[in-house]
Write a protein that holds these residues in place. Structure first.
Motif, PDB file in Angstrom:
ATOM      1  N   VAL A 272       0.859  -1.178   0.000  1.00  0.00           N
ATOM      2  CA  VAL A 272       0.000   0.000   0.000  1.00  0.00           C
ATOM      3  C   VAL A 272       0.898   1.232   0.000  1.00  0.00           C
ATOM      4  N   HIS A 273       0.749   2.052  -1.021  1.00  0.00           N
ATOM      5  CA  HIS A 273       1.505   3.302  -1.113  1.00  0.00           C
ATOM      6  C   HIS A 273       0.627   4.419  -0.539  1.00  0.00           C
ATOM      7  N   HIS A 274       1.011   4.902   0.616  1.00  0.00           N
ATOM      8  CA  HIS A 274       0.176   5.879   1.322  1.00  0.00           C
ATOM      9  C   HIS A 274       0.808   7.257   1.293  1.00  0.00           C
TER      10      HIS A 274
ATOM     11  N   SER B  82      -4.171  11.877   2.895  1.00  0.00           N
ATOM     12  CA  SER B  82      -4.817  11.657   1.604  1.00  0.00           C
ATOM     13  C   SER B  82      -5.821  10.515   1.700  1.00  0.00           C
TER      14      SER B  82
ATOM     15  N   SER C 256      -5.676   7.760   0.515  1.00  0.00           N
ATOM     16  CA  SER C 256      -5.081   6.433   0.664  1.00  0.00           C
ATOM     17  C   SER C 256      -5.167   5.911   2.091  1.00  0.00           C
TER      18      SER C 256
ATOM     19  N   ILE D  61      -7.265   2.843   2.395  1.00  0.00           N
ATOM     20  CA  ILE D  61      -6.729   1.524   2.066  1.00  0.00           C
ATOM     21  C   ILE D  61      -5.948   0.957   3.246  1.00  0.00           C
TER      22      ILE D  61
ATOM     23  N   TYR E 147       6.000   9.468  -5.724  1.00  0.00           N
ATOM     24  CA  TYR E 147       4.622   8.971  -5.652  1.00  0.00           C
ATOM     25  C   TYR E 147       3.943   9.129  -7.005  1.00  0.00           C
TER      26      TYR E 147
ATOM     27  N   ALA F 234      -3.166   9.584  -5.175  1.00  0.00           N
ATOM     28  CA  ALA F 234      -3.355   8.540  -4.168  1.00  0.00           C
ATOM     29  C   ALA F 234      -4.823   8.110  -4.146  1.00  0.00           C
ATOM     30  N   PRO F 235      -5.068   6.821  -3.855  1.00  0.00           N
ATOM     31  CA  PRO F 235      -4.135   5.775  -3.463  1.00  0.00           C
ATOM     32  C   PRO F 235      -3.659   4.926  -4.649  1.00  0.00           C
TER      33      PRO F 235
ATOM     34  N   ILE G  62      -1.911   0.776  -5.036  1.00  0.00           N
ATOM     35  CA  ILE G  62      -1.401  -0.450  -4.433  1.00  0.00           C
ATOM     36  C   ILE G  62      -0.662  -1.271  -5.483  1.00  0.00           C
TER      37      ILE G  62
ATOM     38  N   ALA H  80      -5.050   1.761  -8.958  1.00  0.00           N
ATOM     39  CA  ALA H  80      -5.371   3.047  -8.359  1.00  0.00           C
ATOM     40  C   ALA H  80      -6.890   3.140  -8.188  1.00  0.00           C
TER      41      ALA H  80
ATOM     42  N   SER I 214      -9.540   4.640  -5.126  1.00  0.00           N
ATOM     43  CA  SER I 214      -9.823   4.041  -3.821  1.00  0.00           C
ATOM     44  C   SER I 214     -11.011   3.078  -3.849  1.00  0.00           C
TER      45      SER I 214
END
Length: 213
Positions: free
Chosen positions: A4-6, A10, A12, A15, A44, A53-54, A56, A64, A66
């Motif tokens: 998970v890229h947070h 945001s 994200s 997630i 990012y 964001a987000p 994964i 991408a 959410s």
């Protein structure tokens, strides 16, 4: 392995929270917003063509959006937990509130945030119309939560995960006074009491005051 890229402060966070609620194994990679403009850093933006964001990674998959990520994780790794199945009497209600945030609430707030950056007069037409639209949307949430503990009914679901960002962290970008919405405030206290939410916010945005009142 799920990553998970947070991006700090945001959407994200949804997630990270979902993974904690589902108790999924995942790697969390945190990214800070640029101090100069509060936008995502270049590393990012390089994750996905939209640079938002987000995002994964699940093996070779890059995903991408959410709502898409939430549905994917629930169905692919969560065994359907936190969703409402089609044969359930609250299915349509769940679908409505699951999509309400990005379809209405969050988009209205983002529109108003952009308008206010232009510093329009209080009687500016688009500003007045957008503020009225936001009040209408918040009133709808308030009305719903005056009848049920959570948006889809008395059980916590992914519809709540989709909505809470707009009622909390989004207020760092568009301050809101919720004193006229007691049911929303009571709802946010129920959310704050959830261990999964507590873990997610501490991991994703450690030290950030949570806007729950």
């Amino acid at each position: 392995m799920l990553t998970v890229h947070h991006l700090g402060k945001s959407q994200s966070e949804r997630i990270v929270w979902l993974c904690e609620e589902l108790e999924l194994p995942y790697t969390l990679k945190r990214y800070e917003r640029l101090a100069s403009n509060m936008l995502a850093p270049p590393e990012y933006k390089a994750l996905h063509p939209l640079g938002a964001a987000p995002v994964i990674n699940d093996g070779d998959l890059v995903l991408a959006e959410s709502a898409a990520i939430v549905e994917y994780l629930i169905n692919k790794h969560g065994g359907g937990k936190l969703a409402v199945p089609p044969d359930h009497p609250d299915y349509a209600t769940y679908l409505y509130w699951f999509h309400f945030s990005n379809g209405n609430l969050q988009s209205i707030m983002a529109r108003l945030m952009t308008l206010l950056r232009l510093n329009p007069a209080e009687d500016n037409g688009p500003r007045v119309a957008t503020e009225a639209r936001l009040a209408l949307a918040l009133g709808l949430v308030e009305q719903r939560l005056s009848k049920t503990d959570f948006l889809a009914g008395n059980d916590f679901t992914a519809a709540d995960i989709m909505t809470v960002f707009s009622l909390t962290t989004m207020r760092y970008f568009l301050p809101q006074d919720f004193s006229a919405y007691p049911s929303i405030l009571a709802y946010l206290q129920r959310i704050a009491a959830r261990p999964g939410y507590q873990r997610a916010m501490e991991k994703g945005d450690p030290g950030m005051p949570l806007l729950l009142t």
